[in-house]
Design a protein around this motif. Structure first.
Motif, PDB file in Angstrom:
ATOM      1  N   ASP A  62      74.780  -1.821  26.796  1.00 50.38           N
ATOM      2  CA  ASP A  62      73.465  -2.132  26.460  1.00 50.38           C
ATOM      3  C   ASP A  62      73.305  -2.899  25.107  1.00 50.38           C
ATOM      4  O   ASP A  62      74.113  -3.348  24.806  1.00 50.38           O
ATOM      5  CB  ASP A  62      72.658  -0.962  26.544  1.00 50.38           C
ATOM      6  N   PRO A  63      72.230  -3.111  24.835  1.00 53.15           N
ATOM      7  CA  PRO A  63      72.227  -3.998  23.276  1.00 53.15           C
ATOM      8  C   PRO A  63      73.003  -3.409  22.341  1.00 53.15           C
ATOM      9  O   PRO A  63      73.186  -4.209  21.216  1.00 53.15           O
ATOM     10  CB  PRO A  63      70.649  -4.073  23.059  1.00 53.15           C
TER      11      PRO A  63
ATOM     12  N   GLU B 267      75.878  -3.843  35.509  1.00 50.58           N
ATOM     13  CA  GLU B 267      74.689  -4.725  35.159  1.00 50.58           C
ATOM     14  C   GLU B 267      74.257  -4.026  33.501  1.00 50.58           C
ATOM     15  O   GLU B 267      74.058  -2.923  33.640  1.00 50.58           O
ATOM     16  CB  GLU B 267      73.622  -4.143  35.970  1.00 50.58           C
TER      17      GLU B 267
ATOM     18  N   GLU C  31      68.829  -3.726  29.792  1.00 52.96           N
ATOM     19  CA  GLU C  31      68.201  -4.754  28.890  1.00 52.96           C
ATOM     20  C   GLU C  31      67.836  -3.808  27.567  1.00 52.96           C
ATOM     21  O   GLU C  31      67.791  -4.440  26.769  1.00 52.96           O
ATOM     22  CB  GLU C  31      66.965  -5.288  29.519  1.00 52.96           C
ATOM     23  N   HIS C  32      67.542  -2.641  27.707  1.00 56.67           N
ATOM     24  CA  HIS C  32      67.082  -1.789  26.458  1.00 56.67           C
ATOM     25  C   HIS C  32      68.117  -0.692  26.511  1.00 56.67           C
ATOM     26  O   HIS C  32      68.976  -0.449  27.247  1.00 56.67           O
ATOM     27  CB  HIS C  32      65.875  -1.404  26.660  1.00 56.67           C
TER      28      HIS C  32
END
Ligand code: C5P
Length: 424
Positions: free
Chosen positions: A216-217, A298, A301-302
């Motif tokens: 993730d980020p 995947e 995104e957050h």
């Protein structure tokens, strides 16, 4: 570009010190030259000794200081002719206007001026004097003569002077002088390597370090690879005359002198960059990177929030960079690495064939004293069958020494003609 000051072996510098207040800076200069690996001998004029003592320079250079032309004892040790022959470069810092005048006129009434006439190696002068004396016609005339005679002049800097004046005449800082001398020898070494080095005129691309696969980020999957072997190889290939591009994963290492570095993070970025470099023209591809075998299917995104007791993250296989490059039409000479904990040679030989490599270097990472984070390594090198070259055992040594031996192995394979074997 980082500047490695530790790679000038066995070069001899004579530092000539003349009478001027800047002589105090020469103590640091000698120190920095020693740090850079030079052998240093100091010659002092009588004027210089009024500002600073020979004892200081004896301690800093680790050699007796030379002050007299006609001292039978000194001449019995290393006289002016031997000194002149010993040097690879003579650097006069500071160079007083009196010394410049003596050199320009060809006088030989003290050790330094005699040495100047007796040496055939490059002579550099770093003039330092009052700004009015620097600007004096006689000084400028003498300088022009010296430049004409092939002397390299390190221009003085402008600023406030010990005498209270402001203007041109300050000797550059000792670190800067040492940097220029080191740079000169680096360039000379490089010119020789580019002509005669084992990898002269080759473009070598090296992958190094780990890859970082985002979850993730703020989180990622990676490994403990430090990149040391790849960076040592980049330095060794450059020293062997190659043009070197290093594709580096996230590591905290300085870029070796002269090497082009492209930073990447993930395996996919590493592959994309490798393919681009292949288009540029690559002769040798060395894959030392510890590429993550899988990446997250995947990337969130957050930031993923803490929730249940377990968390499943789906992973998908990363591309095999070295195997992909080996399949290309414009395929370079391919070198892979294998780090194994058991059946080391068997697995390595398998990878050599499976990935269609020309050469593979394998090591046993179950040994605590070599491999990953260690500064040392020991390896066995195998060549593809077509080369008819026997395997090579590289004994435990520093990663720099191992890198040098790998360069030799690559050179030998590149220049090996199997047809010659059959003739015998
Ligand atoms: O399969 P394994 O990871 O053991 O192979 C090691 C060799 O393959 C190393 O040279 C490594 O840099 C290279 N490799 C690669 N891309 C991958 C995995 C390994 O280039 N995805």
């Amino acid at each position: 570009m980082s500047f490695d000051l530790s790679v000038i072996p066995n070069k001899n510098i004579i530092v000539g010190i003349t009478g001027g207040i800047a002589a105090y800076k020469s103590a640091i200069l000698v120190r920095r030259l020693k740090d850079a690996g030079f052998n240093v001998r100091v010659v002092m004029t009588e004027g210089a000794q009024a500002f600073i003592t020979p004892l200081t320079f004896q301690a800093l250079s680790g050699n007796p200081v030379h002050t007299q032309l006609l001292d039978p004892e000194a001449e019995a040790g290393m006289g002016h002719i031997e000194l002149a022959r010993w040097a690879d470069l003579v650097l006069i810092a500071p160079a007083s206007c009196d010394t410049l005048a003596k050199f320009a006129a060809g006088l030989a009434d003290d050790l330094l001026s005699t040495l100047y006439l007796a040496t055939s190696v490059p002579v550099w002068v770093a003039p330092a004097m009052n700004q009015q004396m620097w600007a004096a016609k006689a000084t400028q005339r003498n300088l022009a003569t010296l430049v004409d005679d092939g002397v390299h002049v390190i221009m003085p800097e402008s600023g406030s002077q010990a005498c209270g004046d402001v203007g041109l005449g300050r000797m550059p800082e000792p670190e800067e002088l040492a940097r220029q001398v080191t740079d000169y020898f680096h360039k000379a070494q490089r010119a020789i390597a580019e002509k005669f080095g084992l990898l002269a005129s080759k473009h070598v691309v090296i992958t190094a370090g780990p890859t970082r696969e985002a979850i993730d980020p703020v989180r990622y999957i990676s490994n403990h690879s430090t990149g040391k072997m790849g960076f040592a190889l980049a330095a060794a290939c450059y020293a062997a005359g190659a043009k070197v591009t290093l594709i580096a994963g996230p590591v905290s290492l300085d870029t070796p002198n002269g090497v082009r570095r492209i930073n990447v993070s993930s395996a996919v970025q590493m592959l994309d960059t490798s393919m681009q470099l292949l288009d540029e023209g690559c002769d040798v591809f060395i894959a030392t990177a510890a590429v993550a075998d899988y990446r997250v299917a995947e990337v969130a995104e957050h930031k993923i929030k803490k929730s249940g007791d377990e968390l499943d993250i789906a992973l998908i296989k990363n591309p095999d960079i070295v195997a992909t490059i080996a399949q290309q039409d414009k395929r370079p000479f391919m070198v892979g690495f294998a780090a194994e904990t058991r059946n080391v040679e068997e697995y390595a030989a398998g990878k050599l064939v499976a990935k269609k490599l020309d050469m593979i270097a394998c090591n046993d990472v179950s040994r605590a004293d070599i491999g990953f984070a260690s500064d040392e390594n020991a390896m066995t090198v195998f060549f593809a069958e077509g080369y008819h070259l026997p395997k090579r055992d590289l004994e435990k040594a520093s990663k720099q020494e191992i890198a040098q031996q790998l360069v030799e192995a690559i050179h030998d394979a590149l220049h090996h003609d199997p047809a010659q074997d059959e003739a015998f």
